[in-house]
Design an enzyme around this catalytic site. Structure first.
Site, PDB file in Angstrom:
ATOM      1  N   SER A   1      40.753  47.703  32.907  1.00 20.58           N
ATOM      2  CA  SER A   1      40.962  47.241  34.275  1.00 20.58           C
ATOM      3  C   SER A   1      41.739  48.261  35.089  1.00 20.58           C
ATOM      4  CB  SER A   1      41.739  45.911  34.233  1.00 20.58           C
ATOM      5  OG  SER A   1      42.176  45.548  35.518  1.00 20.58           O
TER       6      SER A   1
ATOM      7  N   TYR B   1      49.409  40.912  30.932  1.00 23.51           N
ATOM      8  CA  TYR B   1      47.957  41.147  30.957  1.00 23.51           C
ATOM      9  C   TYR B   1      47.684  42.646  31.139  1.00 23.51           C
ATOM     10  CZ  TYR B   1      43.398  42.003  32.799  1.00 23.51           C
ATOM     11  OH  TYR B   1      42.170  42.562  33.011  1.00 23.51           O
TER      12      TYR B   1
ATOM     13  N   LYS C   1      45.990  45.595  28.452  1.00 22.13           N
ATOM     14  CA  LYS C   1      44.863  46.504  28.693  1.00 22.13           C
ATOM     15  C   LYS C   1      45.284  47.946  28.408  1.00 22.13           C
ATOM     16  CE  LYS C   1      41.672  43.608  29.641  1.00 22.13           C
ATOM     17  NZ  LYS C   1      40.554  43.434  28.701  1.00 22.13           N
TER      18      LYS C   1
HETATM   19  C1  WQD Z   1      42.585  40.086  45.388  1.00 20.58           C
HETATM   20  C2  WQD Z   1      43.366  40.143  46.691  1.00 20.58           C
HETATM   21  C3  WQD Z   1      45.501  39.053  46.583  1.00 20.58           C
HETATM   22  C4  WQD Z   1      43.939  35.014  45.983  1.00 20.58           C
HETATM   23  C5  WQD Z   1      43.093  40.662  39.465  1.00 20.58           C
HETATM   24  C6  WQD Z   1      43.546  41.349  38.204  1.00 20.58           C
HETATM   25  C7  WQD Z   1      42.526  42.370  37.797  1.00 20.58           C
HETATM   26  C8  WQD Z   1      41.188  41.701  37.689  1.00 20.58           C
HETATM   27  C9  WQD Z   1      40.798  41.084  39.012  1.00 20.58           C
HETATM   28  C10 WQD Z   1      40.953  40.937  35.457  1.00 20.58           C
HETATM   29  C11 WQD Z   1      44.842  40.413  46.474  1.00 20.58           C
HETATM   30  C12 WQD Z   1      44.572  38.341  47.568  1.00 20.58           C
HETATM   31  C13 WQD Z   1      44.041  36.383  46.164  1.00 20.58           C
HETATM   32  C14 WQD Z   1      44.340  34.145  47.038  1.00 20.58           C
HETATM   33  C15 WQD Z   1      44.894  36.055  48.377  1.00 20.58           C
HETATM   34  N1  WQD Z   1      41.236  40.690  36.704  1.00 20.58           N
HETATM   35  N2  WQD Z   1      44.507  36.879  47.352  1.00 20.58           N
HETATM   36  N3  WQD Z   1      44.803  34.700  48.208  1.00 20.58           N
HETATM   37  O1  WQD Z   1      44.890  40.562  41.883  1.00 20.58           O
HETATM   38  O2  WQD Z   1      43.345  42.362  42.837  1.00 20.58           O
HETATM   39  O3  WQD Z   1      43.052  41.625  40.478  1.00 20.58           O
HETATM   40  O4  WQD Z   1      41.805  40.114  39.317  1.00 20.58           O
HETATM   41  O5  WQD Z   1      40.520  41.934  34.977  1.00 20.58           O
HETATM   42  O6  WQD Z   1      42.924  42.899  36.559  1.00 20.58           O
HETATM   43  O7  WQD Z   1      44.756  42.020  38.482  1.00 20.58           O
HETATM   44  O8  WQD Z   1      42.434  40.091  42.307  1.00 20.58           O
HETATM   45  O9  WQD Z   1      41.238  38.260  43.397  1.00 20.58           O
HETATM   46  O10 WQD Z   1      43.566  37.806  42.473  1.00 20.58           O
HETATM   47  O11 WQD Z   1      43.301  39.207  44.517  1.00 20.58           O
HETATM   48  O12 WQD Z   1      45.333  36.518  49.462  1.00 20.58           O
HETATM   49  O13 WQD Z   1      44.282  32.882  46.936  1.00 20.58           O
HETATM   50  O14 WQD Z   1      43.289  38.861  47.330  1.00 20.58           O
HETATM   51  O15 WQD Z   1      46.821  39.126  47.104  1.00 20.58           O
HETATM   52  O16 WQD Z   1      45.298  41.225  47.566  1.00 20.58           O
HETATM   53  P1  WQD Z   1      43.543  41.195  41.945  1.00 20.58           P
HETATM   54  P2  WQD Z   1      42.617  38.747  43.135  1.00 20.58           P
END
Ligand code: WQD
Length: 337
Positions: A125, A150, A154
């Site tokens: 990741s 997590y 990785k």
């Molecule tokens: C994306 C953006 C949030 C939810 C994670 C893991 C990564 C991979 C993908 C496993 C961010 C914003 C989110 C919400 C929001 N997972 N957000 N409101 O955190 O980039 O990555 O998931 O492999 O390893 O770290 O993905 O979809 O959680 O967030 O504003 O209700 O959306 O702050 O900027 P992230 P995400």
């Protein structure tokens, strides 16, 4: 026909990869303990390709069961997805994350090295980079201290893999995913978050479907174009195809060293507000959202420099953010039926 083991093959990325493997003519064996998916995904895969993969309901934390599996199957390569992947959850349950994500990798690698199964693709990741110093992120970007168990699992997984390859005949590739989103064009498989979605896109589609009141946007005070955080959203089908390219590289012995890693993203950064606007366009539905405080552990921006994967894997994305959001919305609507 080459036989490929896909661990976590009934999961979101795993199921899309099984479909692409079958399309490429591989025989597929799936191991999944159904801890984060449902058995119905198996039928959905068959409904897309018409080919029934072998399925073994095995918990890879059971070392004996892993050995027994390899006694009964002659495997030519492994694509290892099975892991816990919720960043926030990992902070509260570090030991279960390290046990599940690392012990299972070690048990698998112990079997592969003994049985001379030399081709291994690891689901890594972009989280390993933390907040990268320069953007877009290349593979030369240093791995930063992880912000969650997590993320550390990785990083540790990649090190375990690297050292195992150095000490054996094993050849491995880690694919560092950016943000996988969307659903297969057949709308028969897609993301199935259990409980309240942690990730942005399923939360958006559930809000648009009326299952959630409104989306909370985690912060609009980041140093970005519109203040909201930037990520690299990649269509899950493009991501699945990257695994086919990586596997072919190993099977055809085109790898340049016995351990390699590649960034797998679209190469484009999109802010949360840009994603919301694109979703409203793709779905034709206005989205209810409010701005709240930042989420612990989030980075400001992460998007990939995909030059290396484009060149070495002869792979690049072909589907757009709009394609991915439209498929995610169609998939959400299909859940209600
Ligand atoms: C994306 C953006 C949030 C939810 C994670 C893991 C990564 C991979 C993908 C496993 C961010 C914003 C989110 C919400 C929001 N997972 N957000 N409101 O955190 O980039 O990555 O998931 O492999 O390893 O770290 O993905 O979809 O959680 O967030 O504003 O209700 O959306 O702050 O900027 P992230 P995400």
């Amino acid at each position: 026909m080459k036989k490929i083991l896909v661990t976590g093959g009934l999961g979101f990325i795993g199921s899309h990869t099984v479909v692409e493997l079958q399309n490429e003519g591989y025989e597929v064996v799936i191991i999944d303990n159904l801890s984060n998916t449902t058995i119905s995904v198996l039928d959905s895969i068959v409904s897309i390709t018409g080919i029934t993969p072998t399925f073994a309901n095995i918990d890879l934390r059971n070392q004996k069961a892993v050995g027994d599996f390899f006694d009964n199957h002659t495997i030519d390569g492994v694509i290892h997805f099975a892991a816990f992947k919720a960043v926030g959850e990992s902070v509260g349950s570090p030991l279960s994350y390290y046990q599940n994500n690392l012990n299972t990798l070690i048990y698998l690698l112990q079997e592969l090295t003994v049985r001379k199964i030399d081709n291994f693709i690891f689901s890594s990741s972009c989280t390993v980079y933390g907040q990268a110093d320069s953007l877009p992120i290349t593979e030369k970007e240093p791995v930063k201290p992880a912000e969650s168990p997590y993320g550390y699992s990785k990083q540790a997984g990649e090190i375990i893999l690297r050292d195992s390859c150095k000490a054996s005949e094993l050849n491995a590739i880690s694919l560092r995913y950016f943000n996988p989103i969307g659903a297969h064009p057949s709308i028969k498989i897609g993301e199935l978050p259990l409980g309240v979605p942690q990730n942005l896109i399923p939360y958006i589609t559930q809000t648009a479907a009326g299952l959630r009141g409104e989306l909370s946007v985690f912060g609009d005070d980041y140093p970005t174009k519109d203040g909201t955080a930037v990520r690299d959203y990649i269509h899950v089908v493009d991501l699945a195809k990257a695994h086919i390219s990586a596997l072919a590289r190993l099977m055809h012995k085109e790898n340049k060293s016995n351990y390699e890693f590649f960034n797998v993203g679209s190469g484009t950064g999109s802010s949360v507000l840009e994603v919301i606007k694109a979703f409203e366009k793709a779905s034709g539905k206005p989205l209810r959202y409010k701005i709240v405080g930042r989420r612990e552990g989030d980075v400001t921006a992460a998007y990939a420099d995909t030059t290396l994967a484009n060149k070495e894997l002869k792979w690049k994305t072909t589907l757009s953010l709009d394609d991915a959001l439209a498929s995610a919305w169609k998939w959400q609507l299909a859940q209600e039926k």
